[in-house]
Design a protein around this motif. Structure first.
Motif, PDB file in Angstrom:
ATOM      1  N   GLU A  13       0.830  -1.205   0.000  1.00 26.17           N
ATOM      2  CA  GLU A  13       0.000   0.000   0.000  1.00 26.17           C
ATOM      3  C   GLU A  13       0.861   1.252   0.000  1.00 26.17           C
ATOM      4  O   GLU A  13       0.560   2.224  -0.695  1.00 26.17           O
ATOM      5  CB  GLU A  13      -0.932  -0.022   1.222  1.00 26.17           C
ATOM      6  CG  GLU A  13      -1.973   1.066   1.228  1.00 26.17           C
ATOM      7  CD  GLU A  13      -1.555   2.280   2.026  1.00 26.17           C
ATOM      8  OE1 GLU A  13      -2.096   3.364   1.758  1.00 26.17           O
ATOM      9  OE2 GLU A  13      -0.662   2.166   2.890  1.00 26.17           O
ATOM     10  N   VAL A  14       1.940   1.247   0.752  1.00 28.30           N
ATOM     11  CA  VAL A  14       2.840   2.408   0.813  1.00 28.30           C
ATOM     12  C   VAL A  14       3.507   2.648  -0.543  1.00 28.30           C
ATOM     13  O   VAL A  14       3.592   3.788  -1.007  1.00 28.30           O
ATOM     14  CB  VAL A  14       3.878   2.234   1.942  1.00 28.30           C
ATOM     15  CG1 VAL A  14       4.996   3.257   1.834  1.00 28.30           C
ATOM     16  CG2 VAL A  14       3.200   2.323   3.302  1.00 28.30           C
ATOM     17  N   SER A  47      -2.026  -5.208  -1.979  1.00 24.52           N
ATOM     18  CA  SER A  47      -2.259  -4.813  -0.597  1.00 24.52           C
ATOM     19  C   SER A  47      -3.576  -5.368  -0.061  1.00 24.52           C
ATOM     20  O   SER A  47      -3.632  -5.908   1.047  1.00 24.52           O
ATOM     21  CB  SER A  47      -2.241  -3.289  -0.478  1.00 24.52           C
ATOM     22  OG  SER A  47      -2.433  -2.917   0.867  1.00 24.52           O
ATOM     23  N   PHE A  48      -4.641  -5.258  -0.839  1.00 24.10           N
ATOM     24  CA  PHE A  48      -5.937  -5.757  -0.378  1.00 24.10           C
ATOM     25  C   PHE A  48      -5.968  -7.279  -0.315  1.00 24.10           C
ATOM     26  O   PHE A  48      -6.566  -7.853   0.597  1.00 24.10           O
ATOM     27  CB  PHE A  48      -7.069  -5.205  -1.246  1.00 24.10           C
ATOM     28  CG  PHE A  48      -7.417  -3.785  -0.905  1.00 24.10           C
ATOM     29  CD1 PHE A  48      -8.109  -3.489   0.257  1.00 24.10           C
ATOM     30  CD2 PHE A  48      -7.032  -2.748  -1.734  1.00 24.10           C
ATOM     31  CE1 PHE A  48      -8.417  -2.177   0.588  1.00 24.10           C
ATOM     32  CE2 PHE A  48      -7.338  -1.434  -1.410  1.00 24.10           C
ATOM     33  CZ  PHE A  48      -8.032  -1.149  -0.247  1.00 24.10           C
ATOM     34  N   VAL A  67      -3.707  -0.963  12.137  1.00 21.08           N
ATOM     35  CA  VAL A  67      -2.265  -1.028  11.910  1.00 21.08           C
ATOM     36  C   VAL A  67      -1.949  -0.708  10.450  1.00 21.08           C
ATOM     37  O   VAL A  67      -1.050   0.085  10.144  1.00 21.08           O
ATOM     38  CB  VAL A  67      -1.693  -2.407  12.325  1.00 21.08           C
ATOM     39  CG1 VAL A  67      -0.238  -2.539  11.922  1.00 21.08           C
ATOM     40  CG2 VAL A  67      -1.861  -2.616  13.830  1.00 21.08           C
ATOM     41  N   TRP A  68      -2.706  -1.317   9.529  1.00 17.56           N
ATOM     42  CA  TRP A  68      -2.504  -1.096   8.096  1.00 17.56           C
ATOM     43  C   TRP A  68      -2.634   0.391   7.743  1.00 17.56           C
ATOM     44  O   TRP A  68      -1.758   0.967   7.088  1.00 17.56           O
ATOM     45  CB  TRP A  68      -3.528  -1.934   7.331  1.00 17.56           C
ATOM     46  CG  TRP A  68      -3.487  -1.854   5.850  1.00 17.56           C
ATOM     47  CD1 TRP A  68      -2.591  -2.444   5.014  1.00 17.56           C
ATOM     48  CD2 TRP A  68      -4.424  -1.174   5.007  1.00 17.56           C
ATOM     49  NE1 TRP A  68      -2.911  -2.166   3.702  1.00 17.56           N
ATOM     50  CE2 TRP A  68      -4.035  -1.390   3.676  1.00 17.56           C
ATOM     51  CE3 TRP A  68      -5.559  -0.409   5.256  1.00 17.56           C
ATOM     52  CZ2 TRP A  68      -4.737  -0.860   2.600  1.00 17.56           C
ATOM     53  CZ3 TRP A  68      -6.257   0.119   4.184  1.00 17.56           C
ATOM     54  CH2 TRP A  68      -5.838  -0.111   2.867  1.00 17.56           C
ATOM     55  N   ALA A  69      -3.718   0.996   8.207  1.00 18.58           N
ATOM     56  CA  ALA A  69      -3.959   2.400   7.877  1.00 18.58           C
ATOM     57  C   ALA A  69      -2.975   3.324   8.591  1.00 18.58           C
ATOM     58  O   ALA A  69      -2.397   4.227   7.976  1.00 18.58           O
ATOM     59  CB  ALA A  69      -5.398   2.771   8.231  1.00 18.58           C
ATOM     60  N   GLY A  70      -2.769   3.109   9.881  1.00 22.31           N
ATOM     61  CA  GLY A  70      -1.909   3.986  10.659  1.00 22.31           C
ATOM     62  C   GLY A  70      -0.464   3.950  10.207  1.00 22.31           C
ATOM     63  O   GLY A  70       0.163   4.992   9.982  1.00 22.31           O
ATOM     64  N   VAL A  99      -0.708   9.105  16.037  1.00 24.60           N
ATOM     65  CA  VAL A  99      -1.133   7.942  15.241  1.00 24.60           C
ATOM     66  C   VAL A  99      -0.386   6.697  15.701  1.00 24.60           C
ATOM     67  O   VAL A  99      -0.988   5.636  15.919  1.00 24.60           O
ATOM     68  CB  VAL A  99      -0.921   8.185  13.724  1.00 24.60           C
ATOM     69  CG1 VAL A  99      -1.087   6.901  12.937  1.00 24.60           C
ATOM     70  CG2 VAL A  99      -1.885   9.244  13.215  1.00 24.60           C
ATOM     71  N   ILE A 100       0.922   6.817  15.868  1.00 25.52           N
ATOM     72  CA  ILE A 100       1.721   5.679  16.326  1.00 25.52           C
ATOM     73  C   ILE A 100       1.246   5.227  17.705  1.00 25.52           C
ATOM     74  O   ILE A 100       1.061   4.027  17.951  1.00 25.52           O
ATOM     75  CB  ILE A 100       3.226   6.026  16.335  1.00 25.52           C
ATOM     76  CG1 ILE A 100       3.731   6.221  14.908  1.00 25.52           C
ATOM     77  CG2 ILE A 100       4.033   4.951  17.055  1.00 25.52           C
ATOM     78  CD1 ILE A 100       5.120   6.826  14.815  1.00 25.52           C
ATOM     79  N   GLY A 101       1.016   6.184  18.588  1.00 29.55           N
ATOM     80  CA  GLY A 101       0.525   5.846  19.924  1.00 29.55           C
ATOM     81  C   GLY A 101      -0.826   5.159  19.882  1.00 29.55           C
ATOM     82  O   GLY A 101      -1.063   4.178  20.596  1.00 29.55           O
TER      83      GLY A 101
END
Length: 112
Positions: A13-14, A47-48, A67-70, A99-101
């Protein structure tokens, strides 16, 4: 094993999202940037598919998607800053930390 597929889904995805940058801009046409469009499409499809495999390996949907989105958002933001020299303010850096938190709290709070 599910988290390995999740990592691969995030990487796909990235890459796809990063290559969107090459599909836009002045003078860009499909004919001269077809390779970028191909990377975007293949990256998102992969990715999907990998995210689906992640779910079939027992990773809960809420955790996998968070996790995927963040991680994807944080990674693309950092890549944009490093590679494309896009501006990153202190407020945006604070958002990355939040976001990481948030992703860590969701993961740590999940039942395994």
């Amino acid at each position: 094993m599910g988290y390995l597929f999740l990592a691969l889904a995030i990487a796909s995805e990235v890459v796809a999202t990063t290559f969107l940058k090459f599909t836009s801009g002045e003078g860009v046409t499909f004919a001269n940037r077809w390779w970028a469009y191909l990377v975007v499409v293949v990256g998102y499809v992969a990715s999907f598919v990998l995210l689906s495999v992640t779910l079939s390996r027992g990773v809960p949907l809420g955790i996998a998607y968070a996790v995927w989105a963040g991680v994807g958002v944080v990674a693309v933001t950092i890549i944009s800053w490093l590679v494309f020299k896009e501006f990153l303010s202190w407020m945006q850096i604070g958002g990355i930390v939040l976001v990481i938190g948030g992703v860590l709290l969701l993961e740590l709070g999940a039942k395994h």
